[in-house]
Design an enzyme around this catalytic site. Structure first.
Site, PDB file in Angstrom:
ATOM      1  N   PHE A 107       7.538  32.184 -37.953  1.00  0.00           N
ATOM      2  CA  PHE A 107       6.289  32.722 -37.405  1.00  0.00           C
ATOM      3  C   PHE A 107       5.812  33.873 -38.281  1.00  0.00           C
ATOM      4  O   PHE A 107       6.578  34.794 -38.580  1.00  0.00           O
ATOM      5  CB  PHE A 107       6.512  33.227 -35.976  1.00  0.00           C
ATOM      6  N   ASP A 128       9.367  38.566 -44.605  1.00  0.00           N
ATOM      7  CA  ASP A 128       8.653  39.047 -43.417  1.00  0.00           C
ATOM      8  C   ASP A 128       9.666  39.741 -42.501  1.00  0.00           C
ATOM      9  O   ASP A 128      10.433  39.087 -41.788  1.00  0.00           O
ATOM     10  CB  ASP A 128       7.986  37.854 -42.711  1.00  0.00           C
ATOM     11  N   LYS A 141       5.911  45.774 -36.460  1.00  0.00           N
ATOM     12  CA  LYS A 141       6.282  46.066 -35.071  1.00  0.00           C
ATOM     13  C   LYS A 141       6.946  47.428 -34.833  1.00  0.00           C
ATOM     14  O   LYS A 141       6.405  48.272 -34.137  1.00  0.00           O
ATOM     15  CB  LYS A 141       7.182  44.954 -34.524  1.00  0.00           C
TER      16      LYS A 141
HETATM   17  C1  LIG Z   1       5.110  39.597 -34.527  1.00  0.00           C
HETATM   18  C2  LIG Z   1       5.290  38.969 -35.845  1.00  0.00           C
HETATM   19  C3  LIG Z   1       4.209  38.769 -36.718  1.00  0.00           C
HETATM   20  C4  LIG Z   1       2.776  39.078 -36.327  1.00  0.00           C
HETATM   21  O1  LIG Z   1       2.596  40.409 -36.025  1.00  0.00           O
HETATM   22  P1  LIG Z   1       1.270  40.846 -35.219  1.00  0.00           P
HETATM   23  O2  LIG Z   1       1.357  42.349 -35.187  1.00  0.00           O
HETATM   24  O3  LIG Z   1       1.384  40.213 -33.856  1.00  0.00           O
HETATM   25  O4  LIG Z   1       0.096  40.363 -35.960  1.00  0.00           O
HETATM   26  C5  LIG Z   1       4.464  38.242 -37.965  1.00  0.00           C
HETATM   27  N1  LIG Z   1       5.707  37.924 -38.348  1.00  0.00           N
HETATM   28  C6  LIG Z   1       6.776  38.099 -37.542  1.00  0.00           C
HETATM   29  C7  LIG Z   1       8.133  37.759 -38.038  1.00  0.00           C
HETATM   30  C8  LIG Z   1       6.605  38.614 -36.260  1.00  0.00           C
HETATM   31  O5  LIG Z   1       7.649  38.774 -35.453  1.00  0.00           O
END
Ligand SMILES: *Cc1c(COP(=O)(O)O)cnc(C)c1O
Length: 424
Positions: free
Chosen positions: A168, A252, A281
């Site tokens: 994701f 990521d 986050k």
């Molecule tokens: C939450 C998340 C995102 C997206 O972050 P947003 O602040 O919701 O746009 C992207 N990559 C990972 C691994 C995530 O956990």
């Protein structure tokens, strides 16, 4: 009715794709809750299922709903509330900064912005060759990384971007193109092109990579997919192959970063250095921010005018980030995440429940594989027992408590999770 609660929910149910919405079977009966339920249903975009609980305030690892019921928060706003709720260090930093200088535009530098950029190049290991781009969310950090990937052109022959199935990366068009969940992408096609999704195996990676690859995106522990670990040796091999073929290795760390896994960043467990890392986050404890940090030659790719954001890197958000990162260092919270993560796993293993299967993830990002598709019933039962946990899919429970959890919170978890399990 579905009470799915993740960014990465690919269920076909109507009520999907809420962010951090924790469902419950607990019937709400007071007027105030009945009223907000109706209001939510009427005015909020249908991308969100109507939550069953409305929260009013928080302190430490606890939150209270509008009826005064207390909950132990073992989701932490999905790995966002690193310092828990209303931490005095964050409250103080944000209060002082908003009373001083909240926003100025990127025509001007500010002290908190530079301080956070320097902190991030230090804690990521990017060091003197590192550079930072600030946005306002995880998706924006990945958008910046996607543009970075496009700039690694070779002689125009680098047209491929690799990403992993089931990973994701966000909901905007670019980050969605990277996301390896076809049901999430399908309604919004055509998406930006050139992205190919591969299995998370060393063999698939070896077969896919060549000199036409501009970048490989990796989510080091797939949080939204249920806290799924990569195969042993995958990150090290990814580093070797991307280096050999001139492709960027982009990690990521939006969910795994900033101490969550018991190291500053999950790639440290593999002993590698990426070319770029995206963070969001947990950096600023709930104040919206995202960042792309580049290493070495990747820091030379962007040039003036090629990317930007009005809010990105403003003094308010970066002051929050500085406060959170400094507190993580001062209070030893990276070490705490490693130690408390071990203790939390030991507690979960101590339940003699046939429902509990494998434990996944690292540090305070914990995935519980269930032997039966009972994850939503279990998270609902936990909520009824005053414990917030998350069911990213039917067979997984995700825990991401604040990095400040201690003995008291862990024994509260033991008691309430035990009651929830016993009630099924
Ligand atoms: C939450 C998340 C995102 C997206 O972050 P947003 O602040 O919701 O746009 C992207 N990559 C990972 C691994 C995530 O956990």
């Amino acid at each position: 009715m579905s009470t799915d609660s993740t960014d990465g929910n690919t269920s076909t149910d109507d009520n999907v794709s809420t962010d951090g919405n924790v469902g419950t079977d607990g019937n709400v009966s007071t007027d105030i809750t009945a009223d907000w339920n109706a209001r939510f249903g009427h005015t909020m975009m249908r991308t969100l299922a109507t939550p069953k609980v409305m929260l009013a305030r928080g302190e430490g690892c606890r939150v209270w709903d509008v009826d005064g019921k207390e909950y132990l928060d073992f989701l932490g706003g999905i790995a966002v509330n690193s310092l828990g709720h209303a931490h005095p260090v964050l409250v103080d930093a944000v209060s002082r900064q908003i009373a001083t200088l909240a926003h100025v535009s990127n025509y001007f530098a500010t002290p908190p912005q530079l301080e956070l950029a320097e902190r991030l190049t230090r804690v990521t290991g990017a060091g003197a060759g590192g550079r930072v781009y600030f946005g306002n969310s995880g998706a924006e950090a990945n958008e910046a990384a996607f543009k970075l990937a496009r700039l690694n052109k070779g002689n125009g022959h680098r047209t491929r971007v690799l990403a992993l199935n089931n990973a994701f990366h966000g909901r905007t068009m670019g980050s969605l193109a990277l996301t390896g969940k076809p049901p999430m992408r399908a309604p919004f096609e055509p998406l930006p092109g050139g992205v190919e999704h591969i299995e998370s195996t060393i063999a698939a990676l070896e077969a896919a990579i060549d000199d036409h690859v501009a970048a490989l995106f990796i989510e080091p522990i797939k949080g939204e997919a249920g806290v799924l670990d990569l195969p042993e040796g995958f990150l090290r091999r990814a580093r070797e192959l991307t280096e050999q073929h001139g492709a960027l290795l982009i990690i990521d760390e939006i969910q795994t970063g900033v101490g969550r896994t018991g190291r500053w960043f999950a790639y440290e467990h593999a002993g590698i250095t990426p070319d770029a890392v995206t963070i969001a986050k947990g950096i600023a404890g709930g104040v919206p921010i995202g960042a792309l940090v580049t290493f070495g030659w990747a820091s030379e790719l962007f040039s003036r005018g090629q990317h930007g954001s009005t809010f990105g890197g403003n003094p308010l958000a970066t002051a929050a980030g500085n406060a959170v990162l400094k507190e993580i260092e001062d209070a030893g919270l990276v070490e705490n995440a490693a130690r408390r993560g071990d203790e939390l796993r030991a507690i979960i293993r101590s339940f003699d429940s046939p429902l509990i299967g494998e434990l996944r993830g690292q540090g305070l990002l914990v995935g519980i594989g269930l032997t039966d598709g009972e994850a939503h019933r279990l998270s609902d039962a936990a909520l009824a027992n005053g414990l917030i946990i998350n069911a990213p899919n039917e067979s997984s429970i995700r825990l991401a408590p604040p990095l400040i959890v201690g003995d008291d919170e862990l024994s509260g978890f033991r008691e309430r999770f035990g009651r929830a399990l016993a009630s099924l």
